[in-house]
Design a protein around this motif. Structure first.
Motif, PDB file in Angstrom:
ATOM      1  N   ILE A  70      34.853  32.293  79.122  1.00  0.00           N
ATOM      2  CA  ILE A  70      34.368  31.620  77.299  1.00  0.00           C
ATOM      3  C   ILE A  70      32.660  30.894  78.075  1.00  0.00           C
ATOM      4  O   ILE A  70      32.277  30.270  77.120  1.00  0.00           O
ATOM      5  N   ASP A  71      32.832  30.384  79.280  1.00  0.00           N
ATOM      6  CA  ASP A  71      31.464  29.741  79.050  1.00  0.00           C
ATOM      7  C   ASP A  71      30.234  30.784  79.087  1.00  0.00           C
ATOM      8  O   ASP A  71      29.257  30.266  79.199  1.00  0.00           O
ATOM      9  N   THR A  72      30.669  31.885  79.690  1.00  0.00           N
ATOM     10  CA  THR A  72      29.426  32.933  79.272  1.00  0.00           C
ATOM     11  C   THR A  72      29.576  33.126  77.484  1.00  0.00           C
ATOM     12  O   THR A  72      27.471  33.522  77.747  1.00  0.00           O
ATOM     13  N   TYR A  73      29.986  32.933  77.175  1.00  0.00           N
ATOM     14  CA  TYR A  73      30.217  34.105  75.809  1.00  0.00           C
ATOM     15  C   TYR A  73      29.682  32.537  74.591  1.00  0.00           C
ATOM     16  O   TYR A  73      29.761  33.037  73.655  1.00  0.00           O
ATOM     17  N   ARG A  74      31.430  31.609  74.653  1.00  0.00           N
ATOM     18  CA  ARG A  74      31.213  30.701  74.152  1.00  0.00           C
ATOM     19  C   ARG A  74      31.588  30.629  72.917  1.00  0.00           C
ATOM     20  O   ARG A  74      30.735  29.916  71.797  1.00  0.00           O
ATOM     21  N   ASN A  75      32.179  31.835  72.729  1.00  0.00           N
ATOM     22  CA  ASN A  75      33.067  32.475  71.497  1.00  0.00           C
ATOM     23  C   ASN A  75      34.090  33.308  71.622  1.00  0.00           C
ATOM     24  O   ASN A  75      33.994  34.002  72.488  1.00  0.00           O
ATOM     25  N   LEU A  76      35.099  32.480  70.402  1.00  0.00           N
ATOM     26  CA  LEU A  76      36.155  32.943  71.568  1.00  0.00           C
ATOM     27  C   LEU A  76      36.569  34.749  70.345  1.00  0.00           C
ATOM     28  O   LEU A  76      37.317  35.398  71.533  1.00  0.00           O
ATOM     29  N   THR A  77      35.608  35.182  69.402  1.00  0.00           N
ATOM     30  CA  THR A  77      36.357  36.441  68.899  1.00  0.00           C
ATOM     31  C   THR A  77      34.807  37.432  69.862  1.00  0.00           C
ATOM     32  O   THR A  77      35.850  38.090  70.696  1.00  0.00           O
ATOM     33  N   GLN A  78      34.150  37.116  70.406  1.00  0.00           N
ATOM     34  CA  GLN A  78      33.568  37.618  71.882  1.00  0.00           C
ATOM     35  C   GLN A  78      34.365  37.546  73.195  1.00  0.00           C
ATOM     36  O   GLN A  78      34.120  38.328  73.609  1.00  0.00           O
ATOM     37  N   VAL A  79      35.033  35.976  73.313  1.00  0.00           N
ATOM     38  CA  VAL A  79      35.918  36.464  74.328  1.00  0.00           C
ATOM     39  C   VAL A  79      36.713  37.327  73.869  1.00  0.00           C
ATOM     40  O   VAL A  79      37.537  38.199  75.128  1.00  0.00           O
ATOM     41  N   ALA A  80      37.391  37.309  72.999  1.00  0.00           N
ATOM     42  CA  ALA A  80      38.542  38.770  72.124  1.00  0.00           C
ATOM     43  C   ALA A  80      38.115  39.806  73.277  1.00  0.00           C
ATOM     44  O   ALA A  80      38.933  40.615  73.668  1.00  0.00           O
ATOM     45  N   ASP A  81      36.641  40.341  72.499  1.00  0.00           N
ATOM     46  CA  ASP A  81      36.216  41.546  72.065  1.00  0.00           C
ATOM     47  C   ASP A  81      36.732  41.673  73.875  1.00  0.00           C
ATOM     48  O   ASP A  81      36.611  43.234  74.096  1.00  0.00           O
ATOM     49  N   VAL A  82      35.672  41.345  75.002  1.00  0.00           N
ATOM     50  CA  VAL A  82      35.613  41.661  76.217  1.00  0.00           C
ATOM     51  C   VAL A  82      36.597  41.601  77.261  1.00  0.00           C
ATOM     52  O   VAL A  82      36.702  42.292  78.184  1.00  0.00           O
ATOM     53  N   THR A  83      37.585  41.194  76.778  1.00  0.00           N
ATOM     54  CA  THR A  83      39.410  40.784  77.258  1.00  0.00           C
ATOM     55  C   THR A  83      40.100  41.477  77.077  1.00  0.00           C
ATOM     56  O   THR A  83      41.435  41.975  77.775  1.00  0.00           O
ATOM     57  N   HIS A  84      39.819  42.474  75.828  1.00  0.00           N
ATOM     58  CA  HIS A  84      40.870  43.591  75.976  1.00  0.00           C
ATOM     59  C   HIS A  84      42.376  42.647  74.644  1.00  0.00           C
ATOM     60  O   HIS A  84      43.118  42.759  74.914  1.00  0.00           O
ATOM     61  N   THR A  86      43.683  39.345  71.616  1.00  0.00           N
ATOM     62  CA  THR A  86      43.485  38.920  70.488  1.00  0.00           C
ATOM     63  C   THR A  86      42.543  37.765  70.603  1.00  0.00           C
ATOM     64  O   THR A  86      43.219  36.954  71.682  1.00  0.00           O
ATOM     65  N   VAL A  87      41.745  36.810  69.633  1.00  0.00           N
ATOM     66  CA  VAL A  87      41.424  35.702  69.098  1.00  0.00           C
ATOM     67  C   VAL A  87      43.261  34.716  69.430  1.00  0.00           C
ATOM     68  O   VAL A  87      42.899  33.672  70.541  1.00  0.00           O
ATOM     69  N   PRO A  88      43.849  34.930  69.027  1.00  0.00           N
ATOM     70  CA  PRO A  88      44.911  33.990  69.108  1.00  0.00           C
ATOM     71  C   PRO A  88      45.333  33.992  70.511  1.00  0.00           C
ATOM     72  O   PRO A  88      45.531  32.620  70.876  1.00  0.00           O
ATOM     73  N   ALA A  89      45.115  34.979  70.847  1.00  0.00           N
ATOM     74  CA  ALA A  89      45.824  34.850  72.505  1.00  0.00           C
ATOM     75  C   ALA A  89      44.879  34.237  73.174  1.00  0.00           C
ATOM     76  O   ALA A  89      45.517  33.192  74.300  1.00  0.00           O
ATOM     77  N   VAL A  90      43.495  34.655  73.448  1.00  0.00           N
ATOM     78  CA  VAL A  90      42.638  33.522  73.583  1.00  0.00           C
ATOM     79  C   VAL A  90      42.280  32.158  73.780  1.00  0.00           C
ATOM     80  O   VAL A  90      42.616  31.476  74.816  1.00  0.00           O
ATOM     81  N   SER A  91      43.219  31.486  72.544  1.00  0.00           N
ATOM     82  CA  SER A  91      42.717  30.336  71.824  1.00  0.00           C
ATOM     83  C   SER A  91      43.956  29.994  72.843  1.00  0.00           C
ATOM     84  O   SER A  91      43.843  28.517  73.368  1.00  0.00           O
ATOM     85  N   LYS A  92      45.472  30.773  72.702  1.00  0.00           N
ATOM     86  CA  LYS A  92      46.601  29.289  73.205  1.00  0.00           C
ATOM     87  C   LYS A  92      46.450  29.450  75.180  1.00  0.00           C
ATOM     88  O   LYS A  92      46.976  29.258  75.572  1.00  0.00           O
ATOM     89  N   SER A  93      45.303  30.548  75.650  1.00  0.00           N
ATOM     90  CA  SER A  93      45.827  30.277  76.934  1.00  0.00           C
ATOM     91  C   SER A  93      44.593  29.363  77.317  1.00  0.00           C
ATOM     92  O   SER A  93      44.810  28.791  78.416  1.00  0.00           O
ATOM     93  N   LEU A  94      43.516  29.157  76.534  1.00  0.00           N
ATOM     94  CA  LEU A  94      43.375  27.903  76.549  1.00  0.00           C
ATOM     95  C   LEU A  94      43.673  26.614  76.180  1.00  0.00           C
ATOM     96  O   LEU A  94      43.663  25.592  77.167  1.00  0.00           O
ATOM     97  N   ALA A  95      44.189  26.462  75.385  1.00  0.00           N
ATOM     98  CA  ALA A  95      45.121  25.349  75.302  1.00  0.00           C
ATOM     99  C   ALA A  95      46.188  24.880  76.172  1.00  0.00           C
ATOM    100  O   ALA A  95      46.253  24.056  76.569  1.00  0.00           O
ATOM    101  N   GLU A  96      47.104  25.720  76.723  1.00  0.00           N
ATOM    102  CA  GLU A  96      47.995  26.067  77.827  1.00  0.00           C
ATOM    103  C   GLU A  96      47.218  25.428  79.142  1.00  0.00           C
ATOM    104  O   GLU A  96      47.796  24.773  79.792  1.00  0.00           O
ATOM    105  N   LEU A  97      45.978  26.126  79.768  1.00  0.00           N
ATOM    106  CA  LEU A  97      44.890  25.925  80.446  1.00  0.00           C
ATOM    107  C   LEU A  97      45.202  23.724  80.514  1.00  0.00           C
ATOM    108  O   LEU A  97      45.137  23.312  80.985  1.00  0.00           O
ATOM    109  N   GLU A  98      44.109  23.416  79.190  1.00  0.00           N
ATOM    110  CA  GLU A  98      44.081  22.165  79.281  1.00  0.00           C
ATOM    111  C   GLU A  98      44.909  21.519  78.700  1.00  0.00           C
ATOM    112  O   GLU A  98      45.296  20.227  79.577  1.00  0.00           O
ATOM    113  N   ARG A  99      46.095  21.794  79.068  1.00  0.00           N
ATOM    114  CA  ARG A  99      47.568  21.035  78.542  1.00  0.00           C
ATOM    115  C   ARG A  99      48.219  20.544  80.420  1.00  0.00           C
ATOM    116  O   ARG A  99      48.727  19.789  80.167  1.00  0.00           O
TER     117      ARG A  99
END
Length: 327
Positions: A23-37, A39-52
């Motif tokens: 996330i720090d490298t790309y600063r964009n959830l769509t790009q993060v989702a693309d490189v990690t293969h 979905t965007v909702p899955a990336v957003s959910k993982s980040l939210a769980e980590l912050e929580r």
């Protein structure tokens, strides 16, 4: 144990660290989702769980994308370090399981390690054929951050001045005088005595701005009323410099050891420069320590320095290592 302690010690996983760095490298959830293969909702959910789980906000959502908060900056910095350590552990385990004895990653300052390092590598391979080496050439400005972050085990070459932040361990290995060199055919090579003014008509091969030698060289030449003209080539490559001197009337500044090569002999001009640089040596990050393979490489560097011929202008140095502040 606080919730933060519990999460960091029990629940923080390598996948969380990779997510933060991505996330720090790309600063964009769509790009993060693309490189990690995923979905965007899955990336957003993982980040939210980590912050929580941490109870901290790691990224601010802005119109320019995701920007790390101070908490995020802190955790990302440590995540990068921990991932580097994990990758090194993986490489060492793979080496052991495959029968090899490890890998050493070396940064080389080419203008000052082009003779010392090859000799040390030959000793290393004689002693431990299964120890493999990766060598990357670069400047002090590019290699020291890599050493600090753990991407390199050692940096070999001219030791930098102790005037910046941080802490590395250093070992001085070889004192190499810096001299003015030309090709054997150069008009000045036929003269036994020279004045500094005799250098004025000729072009130069210079280390690039930002390299260790450039500023002290300019000051030394200016002290002799020899300003650098606009006719020059900038390079750190000893091979480029040697080749250019063989076919032209350029003047170069070199450490005498790499300049003294019987296959491509050069001429040393009879003009003395002050001591412009510190000795050649090896640096490592004392906070990370040295792997057994890196320790063996340091030992080979010490022995290679001892074997260097003093007649080539290099004096071996056997001094204890010391802590040097560098950024």
């Amino acid at each position: 144990m606080s919730a933060l302690d519990w999460y960091l010690q029990i629940n923080l996983k390598a996948r969380h660290m990779r997510l933060l760095v991505t996330i720090d490298t790309y600063r964009n959830l769509t790009q993060v989702a693309d490189v990690t293969h995923v979905t965007v909702p899955a990336v957003s959910k993982s980040l939210a769980e980590l912050e929580r789980g941490l109870g901290l906000t790691l990224f601010s959502r802005t119109s320019q994308g995701l920007v790390p908060t101070p908490y995020g900056d802190c955790l990302i910095r440590h995540a990068r370090s921990m991932l580097t350590i994990l990758h090194q552990a993986r490489d060492e385990l793979k080496a052991l399981s495959s029968g090899t004895e490890g890998k050493v990653r070396i940064g080389m300052l080419p203008a000052s390690a082009s003779v010392l390092l090859p000799q040390a590598l030959s000793l290393l391979k004689q002693r431990s054929p299964g120890t493999n080496v990766v060598v990357n050439e670069g400047t002090t400005a590019s290699l020291l951050p890599e050493l600090w972050q753990g991407h390199l085990d050692l940096v070999v070459g001219r030791l930098p001045p102790p005037d910046t932040l941080g802490s590395f361990e250093e070992m001085e290995l070889l004192e190499e005088p810096v001299t003015l060199m030309t090709g054997r055919h150069h008009p000045l090579a036929r003269r036994r005595t020279l004045a500094w003014s005799d250098l004025l008509p000729y072009p130069w091969i210079l280390p690039p701005p930002g390299s260790i030698l450039r500023d002290p060289l300019e000051r030394a030449l200016e002290a002799h009323d020899v300003p650098l003209t606009n006719n020059y080539i900038e390079t750190l490559s000893i091979h480029v410099a040697r080749a250019q001197l063989q076919i032209s009337d350029f003047i170069a500044v070199m450490a005498d050891t790499p300049a003294s090569d019987s296959t491509q002999p050069l001429h040393t001009l009879p003009l003395s420069l002050p001591r412009l640089l510190r000795p050649a040596g090896v640096l490592w990050n004392r906070n990370r320590g040295l792997t057994p393979s890196a320790q063996l490489m340091v030992s080979c560097l010490e022995e290679a320095a001892q074997r260097m011929l003093t007649g080539h202008g290099a004096s071996p140095r056997t001094v204890p290592s010391k802590t040097l502040p560098i950024g």
